[in-house]
Design a protein around this motif. Structure first.
Motif, PDB file in Angstrom:
ATOM      1  N   GLU A 191      31.302  28.060  34.116  1.00  0.00           N
ATOM      2  CA  GLU A 191      31.791  29.411  33.880  1.00  0.00           C
ATOM      3  C   GLU A 191      33.111  29.666  34.599  1.00  0.00           C
ATOM      4  OE1 GLU A 191      28.310  31.737  34.832  1.00  0.00           O
ATOM      5  OE2 GLU A 191      27.166  30.679  33.302  1.00  0.00           O
ATOM      6  N   SER A 192      33.354  28.985  35.707  1.00  0.00           N
ATOM      7  CA  SER A 192      34.679  29.071  36.333  1.00  0.00           C
ATOM      8  C   SER A 192      35.732  28.421  35.451  1.00  0.00           C
ATOM      9  CB  SER A 192      34.649  28.387  37.713  1.00  0.00           C
ATOM     10  OG  SER A 192      33.940  29.181  38.646  1.00  0.00           O
ATOM     11  N   ILE A 193      35.378  27.325  34.806  1.00  0.00           N
ATOM     12  CA  ILE A 193      36.319  26.691  33.874  1.00  0.00           C
ATOM     13  C   ILE A 193      36.666  27.655  32.736  1.00  0.00           C
ATOM     14  CG2 ILE A 193      36.540  24.858  32.135  1.00  0.00           C
ATOM     15  CD1 ILE A 193      34.838  23.106  34.054  1.00  0.00           C
ATOM     16  N   VAL A 194      35.654  28.310  32.190  1.00  0.00           N
ATOM     17  CA  VAL A 194      35.903  29.293  31.132  1.00  0.00           C
ATOM     18  C   VAL A 194      36.800  30.413  31.646  1.00  0.00           C
ATOM     19  CG1 VAL A 194      34.825  31.027  29.644  1.00  0.00           C
ATOM     20  CG2 VAL A 194      33.804  28.749  29.862  1.00  0.00           C
ATOM     21  N   THR A 195      36.582  30.840  32.869  1.00  0.00           N
ATOM     22  CA  THR A 195      37.399  31.911  33.450  1.00  0.00           C
ATOM     23  C   THR A 195      38.845  31.457  33.602  1.00  0.00           C
ATOM     24  OG1 THR A 195      35.443  32.645  34.683  1.00  0.00           O
ATOM     25  CG2 THR A 195      37.564  33.533  35.381  1.00  0.00           C
ATOM     26  N   VAL A 196      39.049  30.231  34.077  1.00  0.00           N
ATOM     27  CA  VAL A 196      40.407  29.685  34.217  1.00  0.00           C
ATOM     28  C   VAL A 196      41.099  29.618  32.861  1.00  0.00           C
ATOM     29  CG1 VAL A 196      41.676  27.554  34.710  1.00  0.00           C
ATOM     30  CG2 VAL A 196      39.974  28.394  36.337  1.00  0.00           C
ATOM     31  N   LEU A 197      40.391  29.156  31.837  1.00  0.00           N
ATOM     32  CA  LEU A 197      41.001  29.034  30.513  1.00  0.00           C
ATOM     33  C   LEU A 197      41.200  30.404  29.868  1.00  0.00           C
ATOM     34  CD1 LEU A 197      39.131  25.856  29.245  1.00  0.00           C
ATOM     35  CD2 LEU A 197      41.400  26.031  30.277  1.00  0.00           C
ATOM     36  N   ALA A 198      40.342  31.366  30.181  1.00  0.00           N
ATOM     37  CA  ALA A 198      40.553  32.728  29.690  1.00  0.00           C
ATOM     38  C   ALA A 198      41.850  33.295  30.248  1.00  0.00           C
ATOM     39  CB  ALA A 198      39.369  33.602  30.081  1.00  0.00           C
ATOM     40  N   LEU A 199      42.105  33.068  31.524  1.00  0.00           N
ATOM     41  CA  LEU A 199      43.368  33.497  32.122  1.00  0.00           C
ATOM     42  C   LEU A 199      44.549  32.803  31.460  1.00  0.00           C
ATOM     43  CD1 LEU A 199      42.635  33.600  35.965  1.00  0.00           C
ATOM     44  CD2 LEU A 199      43.656  35.455  34.644  1.00  0.00           C
ATOM     45  N   ARG A 200      44.423  31.503  31.300  1.00  0.00           N
ATOM     46  CA  ARG A 200      45.528  30.714  30.741  1.00  0.00           C
ATOM     47  C   ARG A 200      45.856  31.143  29.310  1.00  0.00           C
ATOM     48  NH1 ARG A 200      48.042  25.988  32.058  1.00  0.00           N
ATOM     49  NH2 ARG A 200      48.739  24.620  30.387  1.00  0.00           N
ATOM     50  N   GLU A 201      44.803  31.421  28.525  1.00  0.00           N
ATOM     51  CA  GLU A 201      44.985  31.790  27.123  1.00  0.00           C
ATOM     52  C   GLU A 201      45.109  33.295  26.918  1.00  0.00           C
ATOM     53  OE1 GLU A 201      45.365  29.554  24.701  1.00  0.00           O
ATOM     54  OE2 GLU A 201      45.176  27.939  26.194  1.00  0.00           O
ATOM     55  N   GLN A 202      44.987  34.067  28.009  1.00  0.00           N
ATOM     56  CA  GLN A 202      45.060  35.530  27.923  1.00  0.00           C
ATOM     57  C   GLN A 202      44.108  36.074  26.861  1.00  0.00           C
ATOM     58  OE1 GLN A 202      47.648  37.699  30.024  1.00  0.00           O
ATOM     59  NE2 GLN A 202      46.564  36.001  31.016  1.00  0.00           N
ATOM     60  N   THR A 203      42.861  35.573  26.975  1.00  0.00           N
ATOM     61  CA  THR A 203      41.826  35.937  26.005  1.00  0.00           C
ATOM     62  C   THR A 203      40.507  36.147  26.732  1.00  0.00           C
ATOM     63  OG1 THR A 203      42.872  34.643  24.259  1.00  0.00           O
ATOM     64  CG2 THR A 203      40.548  35.179  23.960  1.00  0.00           C
ATOM     65  N   ALA A 204      39.846  37.248  26.467  1.00  0.00           N
ATOM     66  CA  ALA A 204      38.507  37.480  26.998  1.00  0.00           C
ATOM     67  C   ALA A 204      37.503  36.915  26.013  1.00  0.00           C
ATOM     68  CB  ALA A 204      38.257  38.966  27.208  1.00  0.00           C
ATOM     69  N   PRO A 205      36.755  35.880  26.381  1.00  0.00           N
ATOM     70  CA  PRO A 205      35.748  35.336  25.459  1.00  0.00           C
ATOM     71  C   PRO A 205      34.619  36.333  25.273  1.00  0.00           C
ATOM     72  CG  PRO A 205      35.565  34.290  27.616  1.00  0.00           C
ATOM     73  CD  PRO A 205      36.787  35.158  27.667  1.00  0.00           C
TER      74      PRO A 205
END
Length: 807
Positions: A380-394
């Protein structure tokens, strides 16, 4: 547990005792201290890797989560009859790692939790491309809930069926949680600090937090972190017994949610000190801005209904990151889908963020991959990092209707573009262990508050329950008189702790505690009484255990294996997690500060002390209880017999020893008696693989020198070295050679309390500390001492204590 080291040793060999000056080239005594932070050391994420039900790879994980795809379906890899559900987030795309972790001990049956961890780590390390960090400046911090428990289940099933192949007992080496961390160290040749963390469903997040402390304290430049767990019969039977599983994919935060979906897999991140990463030119995905830990001190499985403990963890993360509530754009929530957890988390977010909570996006990855237990915090930290990078809330998948008890923005169904510079990842666990990690976009300069003034860490209280008796005085008397503890039992020599729990806890308390919990609680209460301290929200608990709750795991699992899931006992299941004892300590004493559990085998107690030391130095707590406890269950003894590890002069001991550590400033402010200063520590790894040691003792050598440099002590200043030696030659002889190379004064005694008192598994460091300090009180030579602890898988920890009179 270990094989013979790479260098052949004769069990009757004695290490050289001459004290020639054979100093390590890096051995020098100056003002440079290895563990002292130099300025603000920022920590960045440079690579990620994942294996989940979405498929192999972090990109595959992100694509599936961003699309809202639910990868929860019928489980094929386990017998599923008799459970509340037959679905879960199963890893169906199995890619074997390049590293052969079975080779170190001649194993043949793979452990999926190892495969998930290694595969995810291979991706993260390759993505980071970091080649400039020396092996001894790169460590591991890895979390798991069940470790290699699936291997134990298979061993026991084969034994029951009479189909055990020759050497099947060797696979017990895969069961302890720390074996995964040591396999990662061996796979990548990482010889820096190795930490094994087991705080149930928050393990992966705790591993990140502890790794941040290691880097910020200057003890490493890079850390491979993460978590891994595989499906087990124990987990499905346990959550069935608690009636917590849903028959459909979990629907977190929804009005009609009715339970969780279990998942499996692994996640890994490469954390690097920012200046090192920029100098190496490696990718920077995000910055770890801060983290927060807390203990609920409320219930073994249920969260505090108002989310008080979780809110403290979130506020601590915001404070360490320098974030205001309105700076948080997105939260990857714990979001299990159970009625109590989701509403408690929503209350915690409101309690921590205030009015800003109504504007933040809060979604649950578990709705799409299931609850990955110890791996959840990493994935879930990986998802959070990629959400920041992609500027997208999953999104939160499977969401149907708003529950007013939750009511926050769950990003239902569809991902959402979102401009954000900071995000949080929440993980909360059985036994009330809470964690929150704050991430930021690279270059977003949130300024953390000033670091606390450089403060020393002191010891102000003890508690000890051992085979010698129920007090530290009885322990000292046994050691001082040379009394040999233990008796022969069916081929093993055992030193059992016989104590009356009724003297330290009520009948109601005793009913909910297993023996491990009783030992931990009793010794912690004694330590608090000895220190004259009443626990509170600034007092933490960091427990070390080498064996963990094996008695409870056996009590829970064996009826299930003999019958069916309906035999699972819901009263026993909460005690099957390794951090249950730490949670019971928090509930019994009121210690609701940072809470964690270290599981570094025979070095677990020492590892807990190093974690607590750095938490105190960074100002995250005023005091920390550090119990080390182990219980010799029938299954543990069967494993030792099968592996042939407790033969000859080796005595296995059980019990609990607790040190109360405090910041010197807070101890002075309350007029506490200071028994000792915990002046420095060092942790290294042999990186030799599962159950293997370096036969030359190089890892022990490095750990001692790092600890001495950290404390500003020269070898010639030592007044005693408390060795790890317990009668197991494959470990004792290399360590003795390392001590000889240290070139302390010839008059400096090398003491081996385990030779007479027994090997207390994870409590060796605490045992030696109590004896060293008590010896000073009884007129022994007062001066710095070195305490060594080692796992039987090549993790080495050295600690330096000074008399309290010297500070």
């Amino acid at each position: 547990m270990t094989n013979l080291p790479n260098e052949t040793t004769n069990p009757t060999d004695e290490a050289p005792r001459d004290r020639q000056d054979r100093r390590h080239p890096g051995d020098r005594h100056d003002d440079v201290r290895a563990g002292r932070p130099a300025g603000a050391r920022r920590v960045v994420v440079c690579g990620v890797g994942a294996v989940t039900a979405q498929g192999s790879g972090a990109a595959t994980l992100w694509e599936g989560v961003r699309a809202g795809r639910t990868a929860i379906g019928p489980v094929r890899g386990l017998p599923m009859d008799g459970y509340l559900t037959d679905i879960g987030g199963e890893v169906t795309e199995r890619r074997l790692p390049a590293y052969d972790y079975l080779a170190a001990f001649g194993g043949v049956d793979r452990e999926p939790a190892f495969d998930f961890a290694l595969t995810a780590a291979e991706e993260a390390v390759a993505a980071a491309g970091l080649t400039t960090v020396p092996a001894d400046r790169w460590g591991v911090a890895f979390g798991t809930c069940n470790g290699g428990l699936r291997s134990a289940e298979k061993i026991l099933r084969r034994a029951r069926a009479g189909t055990s192949p020759p050497g099947d007992s060797r696979h017990y080496l895969l069961v302890p949680p720390h074996a995964i961390a040591e396999a990662l160290s061996g796979a990548f040749g990482l010889k820096g600090p190795v930490l094994s963390v087991n705080t149930a469903c928050a393990s992966g997040a705790h591993a990140i937090g502890h790794a941040v402390e290691v880097i910020q304290a200057g003890r490493a430049d890079a850390m491979l972190v993460g978590g891994s767990d595989a499906f087990t019969e124990t987990a499905f039977a346990g959550f069935t017994s608690l009636e917590s599983l849903s028959t459909r994919p979990a629907a977190p935060y929804s009005r009609d949610r009715d339970g969780l979906s279990l998942g499996e897999g692994g996640g890994a991140l490469v954390l690097v000190e920012e200046s090192v990463a920029r100098a190496a030119g490696v990718p920077i995905l995000a910055e770890v801005l801060g983290y927060g830990l807390s203990a609920d001190g409320y219930h073994a499985t249920a969260p505090h209904p108002a989310g008080e403990g979780a809110a403290r963890a979130i506020r601590a993360a915001l404070g360490s990151a320098g974030l205001a509530p309105e700076d948080v754009g997105y939260i990857n929530g714990h979001g299990t889908g159970t009625p109590k957890n989701d509403s408690a988390e929503s209350a915690a977010v409101r309690g921590a963020l205030g009015a800003a909570a109504e504007k933040v996006a809060l979604s649950s990855t578990k709705s799409m991959v299931g609850h990955l237990l110890g791996a959840a915090g990493a994935v879930e930290s990986i998802v959070t990092v990629l959400a920041l990078r992609e500027q997208t809330a999953p999104p939160t998948a499977n969401f149907t209707d708003v529950d007013p008890r939750c009511g926050l923005d769950a990003v239902p169904g569809t991902a959402r573009p979102l401009t954000m510079t900071a995000a949080l990842s929440n993980n909360f666990a059985f036994a009330g262990a809470n964690a929150c990690v704050a991430f930021g976009l690279p270059g977003s300069r949130f300024e953390a508050p000033p670091a606390p003034l450089d403060d020393r860490v002191v010891v102000t209280g003890f508690g000890a329950i051992t085979a010698a008796g129920s007090t530290t005085a009885e322990l000292w008397d046994a050691w001082n008189t040379g009394r040999v503890l233990g008796a022969d039992e069916d081929g093993l020599r055992l030193a059992r702790a016989d104590f009356d729990p009724g003297r330290r806890m009520t009948p109601r308390e005793r009913r909910r505690l297993d023996r491990l919990g009783q030992l931990a609680v009793a010794s912690c209460r004694d330590a608090l009484e000895d220190a004259g301290l009443t626990a509170h929200e600034r007092v933490g608990v960091v427990l070390g255990t080498g064996l963990g709750p094996m008695r409870s795991i056996e009590d829970f699992l064996l009826p299930v294996l003999a019958g069916e899931p309906s035999h699972a006992n819901p009263a026993v299941f909460p005690n099957t997690v390794f951090n249950a004892a730490a949670g019971q300590v928090a509930m019994a004493t009121g210690a609701r500060g940072p809470a964690s559990t270290a599981t570094a085998g025979n070095a677990a107690g020492a590892s807990a002390l190093t974690i607590a030391h750095d938490l105190l130095r960074s100002g995250r707590a005023d005091a920390v209880l550090c119990p080390a406890a182990d219980d010799l269950s029938p299954g543990v003894l069967a494993a030792y017999r099968g592996l042939g590890l407790a033969l000859g002069p080796y005595t296995l001991a059980e019990g609990a020893v607790t040190l109360l550590l405090e910041r010197a400033s807070t101890a002075r402010a309350r007029g506490a008696r200071v028994l000792a200063e915990f002046a420095g520590h060092g942790t290294t790894s042999d990186a030799a693989g599962v159950g293997a040691w370096d036969g030359h003792g190089d890892g022990v050598d490095r750990a001692m020198r790092i600890a001495l440099a950290d404390a500003g002590v020269a070898p010639r200043e030592l007044t005693a070295i408390w060795a790890n030696a317990a009668g197991f030659a494959a470990a004792d002889v290399p360590a003795a050679r390392a001590i000889d190379r240290l070139a302390a004064e010839a008059s400096c005694p090398v003491l081996a309390p385990k030779r007479t008192l027994g090997e207390p598994v994870g409590a060796g460091a605490q045992l030696a500390a109590v004896l060293a300090v008590t010896g000073w009180r009884h007129g022994g030579t007062a001066g710095p001492v070195l305490i060594n602890s080692s796992s039987l898988g090549g993790t080495h920890i050295s600690l330096v204590l000074r008399p309290g009179s010297e500070i």
